[in-house]
Design a protein around this motif. Structure first.
Motif, mmCIF file in Angstrom:
data_model
loop_
_atom_site.group_PDB
_atom_site.id
_atom_site.type_symbol
_atom_site.label_atom_id
_atom_site.label_comp_id
_atom_site.label_asym_id
_atom_site.label_seq_id
_atom_site.Cartn_x
_atom_site.Cartn_y
_atom_site.Cartn_z
ATOM 1 N N ARG A 86 0.836 -1.211 0.000
ATOM 2 C CA ARG A 86 0.000 0.000 0.000
ATOM 3 C C ARG A 86 0.865 1.254 0.000
ATOM 4 N NH1 ARG A 86 -3.217 -1.720 4.377
ATOM 5 N NH2 ARG A 86 -4.791 -3.021 3.448
ATOM 6 N N ARG A 87 1.877 1.241 0.860
ATOM 7 C CA ARG A 87 2.770 2.392 0.980
ATOM 8 C C ARG A 87 3.467 2.670 -0.353
ATOM 9 N NH1 ARG A 87 5.747 1.040 6.001
ATOM 10 N NH2 ARG A 87 3.844 1.426 7.153
ATOM 11 N N LYS A 88 3.940 1.598 -0.954
ATOM 12 C CA LYS A 88 4.673 1.721 -2.219
ATOM 13 C C LYS A 88 3.777 2.270 -3.333
ATOM 14 C CE LYS A 88 8.563 0.581 -4.387
ATOM 15 N NZ LYS A 88 9.921 0.875 -3.967
ATOM 16 N N THR A 89 2.563 1.759 -3.435
ATOM 17 C CA THR A 89 1.687 2.245 -4.510
ATOM 18 C C THR A 89 1.282 3.695 -4.242
ATOM 19 O OG1 THR A 89 -0.168 1.167 -3.410
ATOM 20 C CG2 THR A 89 0.717 0.075 -5.337
ATOM 21 N N ILE A 90 1.133 4.067 -2.972
ATOM 22 C CA ILE A 90 0.823 5.458 -2.650
ATOM 23 C C ILE A 90 2.012 6.348 -3.023
ATOM 24 C CG2 ILE A 90 0.361 7.080 -0.743
ATOM 25 C CD1 ILE A 90 -1.437 4.745 0.438
ATOM 26 N N ASP A 91 3.240 5.879 -2.755
ATOM 27 C CA ASP A 91 4.442 6.624 -3.171
ATOM 28 C C ASP A 91 4.454 6.852 -4.681
ATOM 29 O OD1 ASP A 91 5.407 6.738 -0.644
ATOM 30 O OD2 ASP A 91 6.992 5.238 -0.915
ATOM 31 N N PHE A 92 4.128 5.798 -5.417
ATOM 32 C CA PHE A 92 4.110 5.907 -6.874
ATOM 33 C C PHE A 92 3.085 6.940 -7.318
ATOM 34 C CE2 PHE A 92 5.954 1.446 -7.438
ATOM 35 C CZ PHE A 92 7.120 1.901 -8.052
ATOM 36 N N SER A 93 1.886 6.889 -6.706
ATOM 37 C CA SER A 93 0.874 7.840 -7.178
ATOM 38 C C SER A 93 1.197 9.258 -6.736
ATOM 39 C CB SER A 93 -0.553 7.451 -6.786
ATOM 40 O OG SER A 93 -0.574 6.679 -5.645
ATOM 41 N N THR A 94 1.859 9.409 -5.576
ATOM 42 C CA THR A 94 2.267 10.749 -5.149
ATOM 43 C C THR A 94 3.290 11.301 -6.131
ATOM 44 O OG1 THR A 94 1.987 10.002 -2.884
ATOM 45 C CG2 THR A 94 3.122 12.077 -3.176
ATOM 46 N N ALA A 95 4.247 10.464 -6.511
ATOM 47 C CA ALA A 95 5.279 10.893 -7.463
ATOM 48 C C ALA A 95 4.629 11.341 -8.766
ATOM 49 C CB ALA A 95 6.259 9.757 -7.716
ATOM 50 N N THR A 96 3.633 10.591 -9.213
ATOM 51 C CA THR A 96 2.949 10.940 -10.454
ATOM 52 C C THR A 96 2.203 12.263 -10.282
ATOM 53 O OG1 THR A 96 2.657 8.580 -10.759
ATOM 54 C CG2 THR A 96 1.453 9.981 -12.251
ATOM 55 N N GLY A 97 1.535 12.403 -9.127
ATOM 56 C CA GLY A 97 0.784 13.623 -8.837
ATOM 57 C C GLY A 97 1.680 14.860 -8.790
ATOM 58 N N LEU A 98 2.916 14.669 -8.367
ATOM 59 C CA LEU A 98 3.858 15.789 -8.271
ATOM 60 C C LEU A 98 4.551 16.063 -9.603
ATOM 61 C CD1 LEU A 98 5.592 15.012 -4.844
ATOM 62 C CD2 LEU A 98 3.975 16.852 -5.310
ATOM 63 N N GLY A 99 4.169 15.285 -10.603
ATOM 64 C CA GLY A 99 4.763 15.480 -11.921
ATOM 65 C C GLY A 99 6.110 14.799 -12.079
ATOM 66 N N ILE A 100 6.483 13.980 -11.083
ATOM 67 C CA ILE A 100 7.731 13.231 -11.226
ATOM 68 C C ILE A 100 7.398 12.011 -12.076
ATOM 69 C CG2 ILE A 100 9.537 11.931 -10.004
ATOM 70 C CD1 ILE A 100 8.650 13.683 -7.489
ATOM 71 N N GLU A 101 8.083 11.891 -13.182
ATOM 72 C CA GLU A 101 7.735 10.785 -14.073
ATOM 73 C C GLU A 101 8.209 9.457 -13.527
ATOM 74 O OE1 GLU A 101 8.632 11.101 -18.144
ATOM 75 O OE2 GLU A 101 7.184 12.720 -18.459
ATOM 76 N N VAL A 102 7.240 8.593 -13.256
ATOM 77 C CA VAL A 102 7.598 7.241 -12.852
ATOM 78 C C VAL A 102 7.628 6.428 -14.135
ATOM 79 C CG1 VAL A 102 6.898 5.227 -11.531
ATOM 80 C CG2 VAL A 102 6.470 7.506 -10.629
ATOM 81 N N VAL A 103 8.778 5.861 -14.428
ATOM 82 C CA VAL A 103 8.891 5.080 -15.654
ATOM 83 C C VAL A 103 7.970 3.865 -15.533
ATOM 84 C CG1 VAL A 103 10.465 3.829 -17.187
ATOM 85 C CG2 VAL A 103 11.264 5.834 -15.913
ATOM 86 N N PRO A 104 6.980 3.772 -16.434
ATOM 87 C CA PRO A 104 6.018 2.685 -16.304
ATOM 88 C C PRO A 104 6.658 1.307 -16.229
ATOM 89 C CG PRO A 104 5.329 4.205 -18.010
ATOM 90 C CD PRO A 104 6.687 4.647 -17.558
ATOM 91 N N GLN A 105 7.758 1.126 -16.970
ATOM 92 C CA GLN A 105 8.392 -0.192 -16.950
ATOM 93 C C GLN A 105 8.886 -0.575 -15.555
ATOM 94 O OE1 GLN A 105 8.575 -2.518 -19.543
ATOM 95 N NE2 GLN A 105 7.003 -1.082 -20.181
#
Ligand SMILES: [Fe+2]
Length: 136
Positions: A86-105
């Protein structure tokens, strides 16, 4: 990345959990085969991810309540695994929300790795517990 074919080796012996795991595997496969899988921040990707995240959290609730209902001795340790996810997926979505590109791969690889490990190693630990109780 290869898609996953659900087979007997993924079965934890409890039908409801197997059904939910099949849904999750289906969503993982959709992520990999999505034409936008290389495209950071694409709408199709975030749509699948959102659905998957929501479904995963529901699944954790169902699984934990099943384990709790039968006094599974390692519930706490199992819950910690879910919390980490849960924590990890929330981190990923926060990064996306902040405009930090999470490489989908990287994200997809993480999700694949986490779920295959979790089902085959962690969830599998309750298989014999429920089999002994005749829960299927
Ligand atoms: Fe689990």
């Amino acid at each position: 990345m290869e898609t996953i074919d659900w087979s007997a080796r993924y079965s934890v012996g409890v039908e409801k959990m197997d059904e939910q795991h099949k849904q999750i595997i289906g969503m993982l496969n959709r992520l990999v085969t999505s034409p936008e899988a290389h495209d950071a921040g694409s709408e199709a990707m975030s749509e699948i991810l959102m659905t998957m995240t929501r479904y995963s959290f529901e699944h954790f609730r169902a699984e934990e309540s099943l384990l709790r209902g039968h006094d599974y001795p390692d519930l706490e340790q199992h819950r910690q695994e879910h919390i980490a996810y849960r924590r990890k997926t929330i981190d990923f979505s926060t990064a996306t929300g902040l405009g930090i590109e999470v490489v989908p791969q990287i994200l997809i690889a993480y999700l694949f790795e986490w779920w295959t490990h979790h089902i085959l190693e962690e969830d599998m630990k309750y298989k014999s517990f429920f089999a002994e109780k005749g829960v299927g």
